[in-house]
Design a protein around this motif. Structure first.
Motif, PDB file in Angstrom:
ATOM      1  N   ALA A  29       0.775  -1.251  -0.129  1.00  0.00           N
ATOM      2  CA  ALA A  29      -0.069  -0.078   0.051  1.00  0.00           C
ATOM      3  C   ALA A  29       0.844   1.156  -0.069  1.00  0.00           C
ATOM      4  CB  ALA A  29      -1.006   0.097   0.976  1.00  0.00           C
ATOM      5  N   ILE A  30       0.828   2.274  -0.839  1.00  0.00           N
ATOM      6  CA  ILE A  30       1.393   3.454  -0.958  1.00  0.00           C
ATOM      7  C   ILE A  30       0.923   4.589  -0.644  1.00  0.00           C
ATOM      8  CG2 ILE A  30       3.018   4.577  -2.686  1.00  0.00           C
ATOM      9  CD1 ILE A  30       2.995   2.228  -4.446  1.00  0.00           C
ATOM     10  N   ASP A  31       1.527   5.347   0.501  1.00  0.00           N
ATOM     11  CA  ASP A  31       0.713   6.767   0.758  1.00  0.00           C
ATOM     12  C   ASP A  31       1.135   7.842  -0.298  1.00  0.00           C
ATOM     13  OD1 ASP A  31       3.439   7.381   1.469  1.00  0.00           O
ATOM     14  OD2 ASP A  31       3.090   7.127   3.504  1.00  0.00           O
ATOM     15  N   SER A  32       0.722   9.198   0.230  1.00  0.00           N
ATOM     16  CA  SER A  32       0.870  10.175  -0.394  1.00  0.00           C
ATOM     17  C   SER A  32       2.225  10.618  -0.549  1.00  0.00           C
ATOM     18  CB  SER A  32       0.004  11.427   0.143  1.00  0.00           C
ATOM     19  OG  SER A  32       0.491  11.533   1.649  1.00  0.00           O
ATOM     20  N   LEU A  33       3.144  10.144   0.389  1.00  0.00           N
ATOM     21  CA  LEU A  33       4.611  10.493   0.165  1.00  0.00           C
ATOM     22  C   LEU A  33       5.138   9.292  -0.628  1.00  0.00           C
ATOM     23  CD1 LEU A  33       5.925  13.100   1.536  1.00  0.00           C
ATOM     24  CD2 LEU A  33       6.797  11.597   3.250  1.00  0.00           C
ATOM     25  N   GLY A  34       4.692   8.341  -1.223  1.00  0.00           N
ATOM     26  CA  GLY A  34       5.141   7.438  -1.998  1.00  0.00           C
ATOM     27  C   GLY A  34       5.834   6.554  -1.142  1.00  0.00           C
ATOM     28  N   PHE A  98      12.035  12.310   2.117  1.00  0.00           N
ATOM     29  CA  PHE A  98      12.379  13.136   3.162  1.00  0.00           C
ATOM     30  C   PHE A  98      12.462  14.487   2.768  1.00  0.00           C
ATOM     31  CE2 PHE A  98      15.001  14.993   6.490  1.00  0.00           C
ATOM     32  CZ  PHE A  98      14.447  14.690   7.387  1.00  0.00           C
ATOM     33  N   ARG A  99      12.888  14.773   1.403  1.00  0.00           N
ATOM     34  CA  ARG A  99      12.766  16.065   0.961  1.00  0.00           C
ATOM     35  C   ARG A  99      11.201  16.555   0.808  1.00  0.00           C
ATOM     36  NH1 ARG A  99      15.069  15.398  -3.437  1.00  0.00           N
ATOM     37  NH2 ARG A  99      17.266  15.936  -2.688  1.00  0.00           N
ATOM     38  N   ALA A 100      10.378  15.757   0.227  1.00  0.00           N
ATOM     39  CA  ALA A 100       8.994  15.996   0.007  1.00  0.00           C
ATOM     40  C   ALA A 100       8.153  16.373   1.468  1.00  0.00           C
ATOM     41  CB  ALA A 100       8.294  14.945  -0.634  1.00  0.00           C
ATOM     42  N   PHE A 101       8.772  15.543   2.628  1.00  0.00           N
ATOM     43  CA  PHE A 101       8.093  15.676   3.878  1.00  0.00           C
ATOM     44  C   PHE A 101       8.369  17.312   4.382  1.00  0.00           C
ATOM     45  CE2 PHE A 101       9.832  15.589   8.223  1.00  0.00           C
ATOM     46  CZ  PHE A 101       8.914  15.890   8.909  1.00  0.00           C
ATOM     47  N   LEU A 102       9.821  17.698   4.180  1.00  0.00           N
ATOM     48  CA  LEU A 102      10.267  18.762   4.641  1.00  0.00           C
ATOM     49  C   LEU A 102       9.428  20.014   3.866  1.00  0.00           C
ATOM     50  CD1 LEU A 102      14.112  18.514   4.862  1.00  0.00           C
ATOM     51  CD2 LEU A 102      12.502  18.071   6.675  1.00  0.00           C
ATOM     52  N   GLN A 103       9.531  19.729   2.573  1.00  0.00           N
ATOM     53  CA  GLN A 103       8.775  20.811   1.700  1.00  0.00           C
ATOM     54  C   GLN A 103       7.147  21.093   1.975  1.00  0.00           C
ATOM     55  OE1 GLN A 103       9.540  19.347  -2.167  1.00  0.00           O
ATOM     56  NE2 GLN A 103      11.706  20.282  -2.387  1.00  0.00           N
ATOM     57  N   ARG A 104       6.597  19.807   2.411  1.00  0.00           N
ATOM     58  CA  ARG A 104       5.276  20.073   2.703  1.00  0.00           C
ATOM     59  C   ARG A 104       4.863  20.381   3.886  1.00  0.00           C
ATOM     60  NH1 ARG A 104       3.018  14.201  -0.476  1.00  0.00           N
ATOM     61  NH2 ARG A 104       4.459  14.757  -2.501  1.00  0.00           N
ATOM     62  N   SER A 105       5.658  19.946   5.055  1.00  0.00           N
ATOM     63  CA  SER A 105       5.396  20.218   6.250  1.00  0.00           C
ATOM     64  C   SER A 105       6.083  21.594   6.847  1.00  0.00           C
ATOM     65  CB  SER A 105       5.813  19.055   7.062  1.00  0.00           C
ATOM     66  OG  SER A 105       7.294  19.134   7.290  1.00  0.00           O
ATOM     67  N   GLY A 106       7.034  21.839   6.361  1.00  0.00           N
ATOM     68  CA  GLY A 106       7.953  22.880   7.024  1.00  0.00           C
ATOM     69  C   GLY A 106       8.674  22.595   7.997  1.00  0.00           C
ATOM     70  N   HIS A 107       8.793  21.319   8.500  1.00  0.00           N
ATOM     71  CA  HIS A 107       9.680  20.812   9.212  1.00  0.00           C
ATOM     72  C   HIS A 107      11.206  21.258   9.082  1.00  0.00           C
ATOM     73  CE1 HIS A 107      11.569  18.283  12.346  1.00  0.00           C
ATOM     74  NE2 HIS A 107      12.340  17.697  11.556  1.00  0.00           N
ATOM     75  N   VAL A 108      12.069  21.561  10.140  1.00  0.00           N
ATOM     76  CA  VAL A 108      13.383  21.879   9.934  1.00  0.00           C
ATOM     77  C   VAL A 108      14.271  20.974  10.853  1.00  0.00           C
ATOM     78  CG1 VAL A 108      15.323  23.529  10.083  1.00  0.00           C
ATOM     79  CG2 VAL A 108      12.976  24.429   9.699  1.00  0.00           C
ATOM     80  N   PRO A 109      14.992  20.035   9.791  1.00  0.00           N
ATOM     81  CA  PRO A 109      15.873  18.886  10.483  1.00  0.00           C
ATOM     82  C   PRO A 109      16.867  19.598  11.535  1.00  0.00           C
ATOM     83  CG  PRO A 109      16.021  18.926   8.346  1.00  0.00           C
ATOM     84  CD  PRO A 109      15.177  20.160   8.401  1.00  0.00           C
ATOM     85  N   GLU A 110      16.954  18.628  12.672  1.00  0.00           N
ATOM     86  CA  GLU A 110      17.866  19.169  13.592  1.00  0.00           C
ATOM     87  C   GLU A 110      19.220  19.717  13.273  1.00  0.00           C
ATOM     88  OE1 GLU A 110      17.101  17.955  18.078  1.00  0.00           O
ATOM     89  OE2 GLU A 110      16.652  16.105  16.907  1.00  0.00           O
ATOM     90  N   SER A 111      19.903  18.916  12.343  1.00  0.00           N
ATOM     91  CA  SER A 111      21.232  19.157  11.911  1.00  0.00           C
ATOM     92  C   SER A 111      21.216  20.639  11.347  1.00  0.00           C
ATOM     93  CB  SER A 111      21.458  18.306  10.766  1.00  0.00           C
ATOM     94  OG  SER A 111      20.827  18.207   9.737  1.00  0.00           O
ATOM     95  N   LEU A 173       2.933  12.391   9.035  1.00  0.00           N
ATOM     96  CA  LEU A 173       2.227  11.701   8.205  1.00  0.00           C
ATOM     97  C   LEU A 173       0.935  11.160   8.997  1.00  0.00           C
ATOM     98  CD1 LEU A 173       4.990   9.345   6.792  1.00  0.00           C
ATOM     99  CD2 LEU A 173       3.382  10.702   5.377  1.00  0.00           C
ATOM    100  N   SER A 174       0.840  10.898  10.038  1.00  0.00           N
ATOM    101  CA  SER A 174      -0.371  10.488  11.001  1.00  0.00           C
ATOM    102  C   SER A 174      -1.528  11.581  10.642  1.00  0.00           C
ATOM    103  CB  SER A 174      -0.125  10.423  12.411  1.00  0.00           C
ATOM    104  OG  SER A 174       0.753   9.298  12.515  1.00  0.00           O
ATOM    105  N   ARG A 175      -1.093  12.747  10.710  1.00  0.00           N
ATOM    106  CA  ARG A 175      -2.047  13.914  10.525  1.00  0.00           C
ATOM    107  C   ARG A 175      -2.610  13.979   8.769  1.00  0.00           C
ATOM    108  NH1 ARG A 175       1.551  16.596  13.831  1.00  0.00           N
ATOM    109  NH2 ARG A 175       2.602  17.880  11.979  1.00  0.00           N
ATOM    110  N   GLN A 176      -1.705  13.737   8.147  1.00  0.00           N
ATOM    111  CA  GLN A 176      -2.186  13.841   6.687  1.00  0.00           C
ATOM    112  C   GLN A 176      -2.921  12.442   6.175  1.00  0.00           C
ATOM    113  OE1 GLN A 176      -0.853  17.307   6.380  1.00  0.00           O
ATOM    114  NE2 GLN A 176      -0.965  16.621   4.367  1.00  0.00           N
ATOM    115  N   GLU A 177      -2.485  11.607   6.823  1.00  0.00           N
ATOM    116  CA  GLU A 177      -3.142  10.221   6.123  1.00  0.00           C
ATOM    117  C   GLU A 177      -4.267   9.764   6.879  1.00  0.00           C
ATOM    118  OE1 GLU A 177      -2.045   8.551   3.236  1.00  0.00           O
ATOM    119  OE2 GLU A 177      -0.393  10.166   2.933  1.00  0.00           O
TER     120      GLU A 177
END
Length: 333
Positions: A29-34, A98-111, A173-177
């Motif tokens: 099963a494939i989700d919206s992030l692929g 992971f790039r798509a997640f950052l672009q869609r969510s606005g999350h900034v990785p800790e690094s 992803l829990s919120r999105q899906e």
């Protein structure tokens, strides 16, 4: 004496394997992030390892005895029951996902957020210059999930991601899906890795077989670390660093790269004596702790450390060029 499960419960994994045997591509099963997910059946297994120092020394010649003596946290072997089926990502989370997640969510990785960066490969770097003798250069702002010091395509597993980054991905992803995404428990991870087997690896006990099932420290990797050449898996898999996910043979559950490529975060806090007091049903590790468990080994790991039973750990803020993410998605009630 531990009561045994009803026969129908114990047969569920066997029936699943029978289905897989007749299906070249297990249903996903494939989700919206692929992200593709494979259903893992409920079942029971023996968790951990009680191999003797002598047996391990024979299987992994050339390693110091102290390395085998330090594996006491893999014991005692104990029965574990996974009482609910779940879905696990077929592959490790990729750079592109992971790039798509950052672009869609606005999350900034800790690094990036804390300005200290991550770790990376630098051929000119001398491990003797670091206080820990670390094999990789860092921590440095020039390294992050975007730059681990070697080339990666979008289909490679993302690295330099912290436990907190992995949890942020799961929560988004829990919120999105509208489904519950999370990291696997340590027990779920080992159950998925073994996929019904009892050996050190998905293919059995022979470390040489890793060349077919996972991207671990082999002769290609040893080119960059010649001092460790005698510890490499014999043969070449064509990947000196990370490999595109799914490049090697899947296990009986249809999951790829449980051995090597990148270490995978779990949800559990680490406890050295966890197994001695672990509940039988769906264990989740200690209630708190200082470090989280990671499993599976990486492209830079020797065979001893890519066994299904091996346990390692890091702080939740750790970001490293060998550590990535695999997710679990809970099934609807």
């Amino acid at each position: 004496m531990t009561p045994r499960l009803p026969l129908t419960f114990r047969l569920v994994p066997l029936l699943w394997w029978a289905l897989l045997a007749g299906c070249a591509h297990p249903p996903v099963a494939i989700d919206s992030l692929g992200i593709a997910f494979v259903r893992v059946p409920m079942g029971e297994f023996s968790m951990g390892s009680d191999e003797s120092v002598a047996a391990l020394a024979k299987a992994y010649p050339g390693l110091e005895r102290s390395r085998f003596e330090s594996l006491s946290d893999e014991a005692p072997v104990h029965r574990v029951r996974i009482t609910k089926a779940f879905e696990m990502s077929r592959h490790e989370i990729t750079v592109g996902q992971f790039r798509a997640f950052l672009q869609r969510s606005g999350h900034v990785p800790e690094s990036v957020a804390d300005g200290t960066g991550g770790y990376g490969y630098n051929a000119a770097y001398d491990p003797a210059t670091s206080s820990r003798g670390d094999a990789f250069e860092g921590r440095s702002p020039k390294y992050s999930w975007q730059n681990p010091g070697f080339a990666q395509g979008d289909d490679h597993p993302v690295v330099n991601v912290t436990w907190n980054d992995a949890v942020a991905l799961a929560r988004w992803l829990s919120r999105q899906e509208g489904r519950t995404y999370r990291l696997p428990t340590e027990a779920e991870w080992e159950y998925a890795c073994r996929a019904g087997g009892q050996g050190r690896y998905q293919h059995g006990d022979d470390p040489a077989g890793l060349i077919e099932v996972g991207n671990t420290f082999d002769e290609d990797s040893a080119v960059n670390w010649p001092a460790w050449r005698d510890r490499a898996v014999p043969g070449r898999d064509g990947h000196a660093f990370t490999a595109p996910v799914g490049s090697f043979a899947p296990n009986a559950f249809g999951l790829f790269d449980l051995h090597g490529n990148v270490w995978e975060w779990t949800s559990d806090w680490y406890g050295e004596d966890t197994y001695a007091r672990s509940p039988t049903h769906d264990p989740k590790g200690p209630a708190d702790g200082g470090v989280k468990v990671r499993r599976g080994g990486s492209w830079h790991s020797w065979p001893l450390y890519t066994r299904c039973a091996f346990r390692n750990w890091n702080s939740v803020q750790t970001r490293y060029t060998l550590v990535g993410i695999r997710l679990v998605r809970e099934l609807p009630p």
